[in-house]
Design a protein around this motif. Structure first.
Motif, mmCIF file in Angstrom:
data_model
loop_
_atom_site.group_PDB
_atom_site.id
_atom_site.type_symbol
_atom_site.label_atom_id
_atom_site.label_comp_id
_atom_site.label_asym_id
_atom_site.label_seq_id
_atom_site.Cartn_x
_atom_site.Cartn_y
_atom_site.Cartn_z
ATOM 1 N N SER A 11 -3.262 1.609 1.862
ATOM 2 C CA SER A 11 -2.573 2.792 2.381
ATOM 3 C C SER A 11 -2.868 3.029 3.866
ATOM 4 O O SER A 11 -1.975 3.413 4.620
ATOM 5 N N HIS A 12 -4.133 2.794 4.282
ATOM 6 C CA HIS A 12 -4.487 3.038 5.684
ATOM 7 C C HIS A 12 -4.884 1.764 6.411
ATOM 8 O O HIS A 12 -5.492 1.799 7.470
ATOM 9 N N ARG A 41 13.034 7.117 1.395
ATOM 10 C CA ARG A 41 11.733 7.331 0.725
ATOM 11 C C ARG A 41 10.848 8.310 1.484
ATOM 12 O O ARG A 41 9.934 8.894 0.930
ATOM 13 N N ARG A 50 1.474 12.860 5.818
ATOM 14 C CA ARG A 50 1.586 11.442 6.206
ATOM 15 C C ARG A 50 3.002 11.064 6.640
ATOM 16 O O ARG A 50 3.184 10.236 7.553
ATOM 17 N N ASP A 82 -0.434 5.099 10.773
ATOM 18 C CA ASP A 82 -1.672 5.877 10.628
ATOM 19 C C ASP A 82 -2.930 5.012 10.818
ATOM 20 O O ASP A 82 -4.021 5.556 11.031
ATOM 21 N N HIS A 101 -6.486 10.409 -11.082
ATOM 22 C CA HIS A 101 -6.251 9.371 -10.075
ATOM 23 C C HIS A 101 -6.979 8.094 -10.496
ATOM 24 O O HIS A 101 -7.650 8.068 -11.525
ATOM 25 N N SER A 123 -2.722 4.061 -4.066
ATOM 26 C CA SER A 123 -1.845 5.035 -3.399
ATOM 27 C C SER A 123 -0.371 4.654 -3.485
ATOM 28 O O SER A 123 -0.010 3.473 -3.427
ATOM 29 N N ALA A 124 0.461 5.674 -3.563
ATOM 30 C CA ALA A 124 1.910 5.459 -3.591
ATOM 31 C C ALA A 124 2.452 5.000 -2.242
ATOM 32 O O ALA A 124 3.647 4.749 -2.107
ATOM 33 N N ARG A 125 1.609 4.860 -1.263
ATOM 34 C CA ARG A 125 2.035 4.276 0.017
ATOM 35 C C ARG A 125 2.634 2.882 -0.202
ATOM 36 O O ARG A 125 3.573 2.479 0.471
ATOM 37 N N ASP A 342 0.818 14.429 -1.116
ATOM 38 C CA ASP A 342 2.050 15.205 -1.307
ATOM 39 C C ASP A 342 1.761 16.370 -2.262
ATOM 40 O O ASP A 342 0.836 16.318 -3.062
HETATM 41 C C1 EPS Z 1 2.135 8.021 0.635
HETATM 42 C C2 EPS Z 1 1.105 7.935 1.516
HETATM 43 C C3 EPS Z 1 -0.181 8.581 1.259
HETATM 44 C C4 EPS Z 1 -0.014 9.814 0.405
HETATM 45 C C5 EPS Z 1 0.793 9.548 -0.860
HETATM 46 C C6 EPS Z 1 2.006 8.740 -0.648
HETATM 47 O O1 EPS Z 1 -0.694 8.870 2.515
HETATM 48 P P1 EPS Z 1 -2.067 9.639 2.831
HETATM 49 O O2 EPS Z 1 -3.026 9.274 1.722
HETATM 50 O O3 EPS Z 1 -2.481 9.079 4.151
HETATM 51 O O4 EPS Z 1 -1.697 11.065 2.884
HETATM 52 O O5 EPS Z 1 0.637 10.830 1.116
HETATM 53 O O6 EPS Z 1 -0.047 8.893 -1.756
HETATM 54 C C7 EPS Z 1 -0.271 9.422 -2.977
HETATM 55 C C8 EPS Z 1 0.542 10.214 -3.594
HETATM 56 C C9 EPS Z 1 -1.536 9.047 -3.589
HETATM 57 O O7 EPS Z 1 -1.793 9.489 -4.717
HETATM 58 O O8 EPS Z 1 -2.281 8.315 -2.985
HETATM 59 C C10 EPS Z 1 3.419 7.385 0.910
HETATM 60 O O9 EPS Z 1 3.602 6.668 1.913
HETATM 61 O O10 EPS Z 1 4.328 7.583 0.096
#
Ligand code: EPS
Length: 403
Positions: A11-12, A41, A50, A82, A101, A123-125, A342
């Protein structure tokens, strides 16, 4: 399984990637086609911070030359904007797993000494790459007139009644709505529910509907368990983060009905829409249905009706309001610590679920048609058998079984 894809990336981390293998040669493909889906999306009321940081755009690294697919694996990359804020930074230990989670299960399974690696990959990223791969599959299906769209049918307790609004209209109206609900009065109620949830420092789930139109009859099969179309679709849809339930057609309503009220009567219809009730065999007549309780699939095979998938998304696990958990470092009960996320990702999940559905449908279509190039495949599509009397000649003679 002519078609397959994998994703990779955190995700990061620096970037996310996918390899989509099995798309035939000769499909015109541009980054714009993929970026359009990636942008979908990113939008939806109830998103976290994010999405203000990212502007997901794709790089095509392989499988496309001169604006057309070559039949080679399609390699796609999306950079994480990010990442620069995280690279080289000393971050606080993460030792309090969030209920719901992957933090705890991930740590037990992989033996992590800090919970962050689980979060990074769970993560849903990652769904950005599913949407990128799905955009290619959707574009492939579009070449055959197959359309897949989706919308939100409920958020929290707010449940939309669509009446007989045509599916295409639902798709268009949903895209005009920031909660992806096609009917404004319900959309307003949903927005208010999400707003209330944000103020309450909580999260909210909902139900999404994904619909596929203009599919041919005969995709999927009953001959083997893993070839059944509803099974493949359920697997793909359930694989999306926070999705905990899937139904095809009226599955749960049908469970309350008697058999004669749970199926879709087969009728004859001529080109003008008139019904036929005589005993003659008019070969120009189609076999049609006036209902679609089966959700477009019978015996694990598409029947030519719209495929209707409903998916239940739970409220996501990351809540601003602390939840009871255990600090694994101190070994004491203590509340969760907040990670940015979110509040209600349901509207944003529509293009993600569409991506999983189009992947499965492109796969079963390719399985049905075979071929390595669009030139080979297109005429095969045109010659597919249809549910017409003309295409279904019967021997109509007694025969000895299993001789
Ligand atoms: C997401 C990116 C993530 C989360 C979300 C979906 O970014 P960050 O962790 O930096 O805020 O906003 O991820 C989740 C719902 C989760 O459970 O991890 C995206 O790009 O859709």
């Amino acid at each position: 399984m002519p078609l397959r894809f994998l994703t990779a990336g955190e995700s990061h981390g620096p970037s996310l990637t996918t390899i989509l293998d099995g798309i035939p040669a000769g499909l015109p493909l541009t980054t714009e086609i993929i970026n359009k889906e990636l942008a979908r999306r990113q939008h939806g009321y109830g998103s976290g911070g994010r999405m203000k940081i990212e502007k997901d755009t794709v790089q095509i690294l392989g499988g496309v030359i001169g604006g057309e697919t070559t039949g080679a694996p399609i390699s796609l990359l999306v950079q994480n904007a990010d990442h620069v804020k995280w690279k080289g930074k000393t971050i606080e230990p993460m030792t309090t797993p969030r209920p719901g989670h992957a933090d705890l299960t991930g740590a037990v399974k992989y033996g992590y000494k800090d919970l962050r690696p689980a979060l990074e990959r769970a993560s849903a990223r990652e769904t950005a790459m599913r949407v990128a791969a799905g955009a290619v599959c959707k574009h492939f299906l579009n070449q055959f007139g197959i359309i897949v769209g989706g919308y939100v049918s409920s958020i929290g307790e707010i449940q939309t009644d669509f009446g007989d609004m045509p599916y295409e209209e639902r798709f268009i109206r949903a895209e005009e709505s920031d909660v992806r609900c096609p009917i404004e009065t319900y959309a307003n109620q949903m927005r208010a529910e999400i707003e209330k949830t944000i103020h309450g420092k909580n999260t909210l789930g909902g139900v999404l509907e994904i619909v596929a139109l203009n599919l041919p009859v005969g995709l999927g099969s009953f001959v083997q368990w893993d070839r059944r179309l509803e099974a493949k679709l359920a697997h793909a849809v359930m694989s999306v983060q926070a999705i905990k339930g899937v139904e095809v057609g009226d599955a749960f309503e049908n469970a309350k009905r008697i058999g004669t009220e749970a199926h879709d009567p087969i009728q004859l219809q001529n080109a003008e829409g008139g019904m036929q009730n005589t005993n003659s065999r008019p070969s120009t007549f189609d076999l049609r249905r006036s209902t679609n309780r089966a959700g477009g699939i019978e015996g694990g095979i598409s029947n030519g009706q719209p495929i209707i998938i409903r998916a239940a998304m739970k409220p996501i696990a990351t809540t601003l309001l602390p939840q009871p958990t255990v600090d694994l470092a101190s070994g004491t009960e203590s509340p969760t610590k907040y990670e940015r996320s979110d509040f209600c990702p349901v509207p944003r999940a529509v293009p993600i679920l569409e991506a999983m559905v189009v992947f499965v449908l492109a796969d079963v279509l390719l399985e049905k048609l075979g071929g390595d190039s669009m030139d080979e495949i297109k005429p095969r599509f045109e010659s597919l058998r249809k549910a017409t009397l003309e295409d279904l000649p019967m021997d109509n003679i007694p025969h000895v079984f299993w001789e």
